[in-house]
Motif scaffolding. Structure first.
Motif, PDB file in Angstrom:
ATOM      1  N   ARG A 150       0.924  -1.167  -0.010  1.00 54.62           N
ATOM      2  CA  ARG A 150      -0.013   0.005   0.028  1.00 54.62           C
ATOM      3  C   ARG A 150       0.992   1.253   0.152  1.00 54.62           C
ATOM      4  NH1 ARG A 150      -4.653  -0.499  -0.654  1.00 54.62           N
ATOM      5  NH2 ARG A 150      -5.447  -2.538  -0.301  1.00 54.62           N
ATOM      6  N   ASP A 151       1.967   1.310   0.696  1.00 51.91           N
ATOM      7  CA  ASP A 151       2.875   2.488   0.705  1.00 51.91           C
ATOM      8  C   ASP A 151       3.675   2.582  -0.336  1.00 51.91           C
ATOM      9  OD1 ASP A 151       4.467   0.179   1.630  1.00 51.91           O
ATOM     10  OD2 ASP A 151       5.664   1.561   2.826  1.00 51.91           O
ATOM     11  N   ASP A 152       4.013   3.827  -0.590  1.00 49.55           N
ATOM     12  CA  ASP A 152       4.905   3.998  -1.822  1.00 49.55           C
ATOM     13  C   ASP A 152       6.349   3.429  -1.639  1.00 49.55           C
ATOM     14  OD1 ASP A 152       2.856   5.461  -3.018  1.00 49.55           O
ATOM     15  OD2 ASP A 152       3.677   7.444  -2.394  1.00 49.55           O
ATOM     16  N   ALA A 153       6.867   2.698  -2.762  1.00 53.22           N
ATOM     17  CA  ALA A 153       8.275   2.234  -2.702  1.00 53.22           C
ATOM     18  C   ALA A 153       9.133   3.453  -2.908  1.00 53.22           C
ATOM     19  CB  ALA A 153       8.467   1.295  -3.676  1.00 53.22           C
ATOM     20  N   VAL A 154      10.272   3.172  -2.391  1.00 53.92           N
ATOM     21  CA  VAL A 154      11.396   4.427  -2.325  1.00 53.92           C
ATOM     22  C   VAL A 154      12.567   3.860  -3.061  1.00 53.92           C
ATOM     23  CG1 VAL A 154      12.786   6.006  -1.207  1.00 53.92           C
ATOM     24  CG2 VAL A 154      10.579   5.609  -0.398  1.00 53.92           C
ATOM     25  N   VAL A 155      13.144   4.276  -4.079  1.00 48.80           N
ATOM     26  CA  VAL A 155      14.367   3.822  -4.475  1.00 48.80           C
ATOM     27  C   VAL A 155      15.634   4.631  -4.101  1.00 48.80           C
ATOM     28  CG1 VAL A 155      15.744   3.079  -6.629  1.00 48.80           C
ATOM     29  CG2 VAL A 155      13.280   2.466  -6.203  1.00 48.80           C
ATOM     30  N   GLU A 156      16.383   4.046  -3.273  1.00 47.61           N
ATOM     31  CA  GLU A 156      17.511   4.878  -2.780  1.00 47.61           C
ATOM     32  C   GLU A 156      18.959   4.383  -3.298  1.00 47.61           C
ATOM     33  OE1 GLU A 156      17.290   5.316   1.367  1.00 47.61           O
ATOM     34  OE2 GLU A 156      19.351   6.689   1.353  1.00 47.61           O
ATOM     35  N   VAL A 157      19.617   5.384  -3.769  1.00 43.29           N
ATOM     36  CA  VAL A 157      21.218   4.979  -4.100  1.00 43.29           C
ATOM     37  C   VAL A 157      21.957   6.432  -3.831  1.00 43.29           C
ATOM     38  CG1 VAL A 157      21.144   3.493  -5.972  1.00 43.29           C
ATOM     39  CG2 VAL A 157      20.636   5.883  -6.690  1.00 43.29           C
TER      40      VAL A 157
END
Ligand code: PEP
Ligand code: MN
Length: 338
Positions: free
Chosen positions: A79-86
């Motif tokens: 349900r929550d937004d995925a976050v892509v972190e680099v």
């Protein structure tokens, strides 16, 4: 099928569910949210997966089917937004990514000048192709390995994470050694062996929509990457083909709210390829932010008139800096951090 664990379920309870799923020959995809863990159970034999009796296991809240054809990328699953972190840069979940740079890595001077200008204007990531998918076999195909080294140098100098395209399965390991985010181009959106390889490579993936792919097909392509255990996919709308000939493609901004409803993955928009004309890039960039995009990818070149590819849609550094200022204001209005 997805198994929703109870709030506070123990690691042991989660491990037990995963073990049962795997014993049935399916793959378990745990997704750990702030409060609850959800485990996707995906297998070829759907009936076997459905017949698993997981509901009674300790720590299991409920077991639900995922109704959409795409599973792990769906909002149903997460349900929550995925976050892509680099490299400390986040895209998604309220963080806005501004990926900028030349279409193609051409020379050391051009790459470093672009990188410095993008960094100075406030870009969060640097783009640039070392391997280029060109319509004509006679057009410049990219500096290849040499280009990857120039991108390394640009990252060392600016600290910006690098987004660069990989076109062939056999090149994934090489490109992944240099890239922070692997770009899959529009022409490769349904190159399934390539999608599987980038799924295995463990690096985040920027997946462009094909010029003639439906949103469902595009999400199923993203599913290939997640199904290999790589949850870090950013979707990129870059324009589709329509009857309209006054722009290079038709930037489908409908895709932004549609995808955000169907999927938890971050969505960025490419107004450079989407329009094909530098004069249109700023308007469509702002429209994309207002439509709810999580980021933009924009072509910037120190001398667009001399660019070896996509010069007509590339911004000069000063125009890019002006665009950044306006985008920042709209991002603020949309509660996005930039
Ligand atoms: C690019 O980003 O330069 C590119 C080739 O994009 P697309 O795959 O969207 O055409
Ligand atoms: Mn380009």
């Amino acid at each position: 099928m997805m198994i929703v664990m109870q709030e506070g379920a123990s690691e042991e309870q989660i491990a037990r569910v995963i073990e049962q799923i795997e014993r049935a020959g399916a793959k378990a995809h745990p997704s750990r949210g702030e409060f609850v863990t959800v485990i996707g159970a995906i297998g070829d034999d759907r009936e076997l997966v459905a017949s698993l009796t997981l509901e009674g296991l300790p720590g299991v809240e409920k077991v639900l089917p995922i109704l959409k054809p795409f599973k792990l990328v769906s909002r149903e699953f997460r349900r929550d937004d995925a976050v892509v972190e680099v490299g400390g840069r986040r895209i998604g979940g309220g963080s806005f990514g501004l990926i900028a740079g030349p279409c193609t890595v051409e020379t050391r001077a051009q790459t470093l000048a672009s990188a410095r200008a993008c960094k100075e204007a406030g870009a969060t990531h640097l783009r640039g192709g070392a391997f280029k998918p060109r319509t004509s076999p006679y057009a410049f195909q990219g500096l290849e390995d040499e280009g990857l080294k120039l991108l390394d140098e640009a990252r060392r100098e600016t600290g910006l994470p690098i987004v660069t395209e990989v076109m062939e399965p056999d090149k994934v390991d090489l490109v992944a050694e240099h890239a922070d985010i692997l770009q899959i181009g529009a022409r490769n959106v349904q190159n399934f062996s390539l999608l599987k390889r980038v799924g295995d490579a463990g690096k985040p993936v920027l997946l462009k929509r094909g010029m003639a792919t439906t949103i469902q097909e595009w999400l199923l392509s993203a599913e290939y990457v997640l199904a290999r255990g790589n949850p870090n996919v950013i979707l990129c709308e870059r324009g589709i083909r329509t009857f309209e000939a006054s722009t290079r493609y038709t930037l489908d901004l409908n895709a932004v709210p549609v995808v955000k409803k169907l999927s938890h993955l971050p969505v960025v928009v490419d107004p450079s390829h989407g329009t094909g004309h530098w004069e249109l890039v700023e308007s469509m960039a702002m429209a994309a932010v207002a439509a709810g995009a999580d980021g933009l990818i924009i072509e910037v070149h120190p001398r667009p008139e001399e660019a070896l590819s996509d010069g007509p849609q590339s911004l000069k550094p000063e125009r890019f800096a002006a665009l950044m200022e306006r985008v920042r204001r709209i991002a603020r209005a949309m509660d996005r951090d930039l």
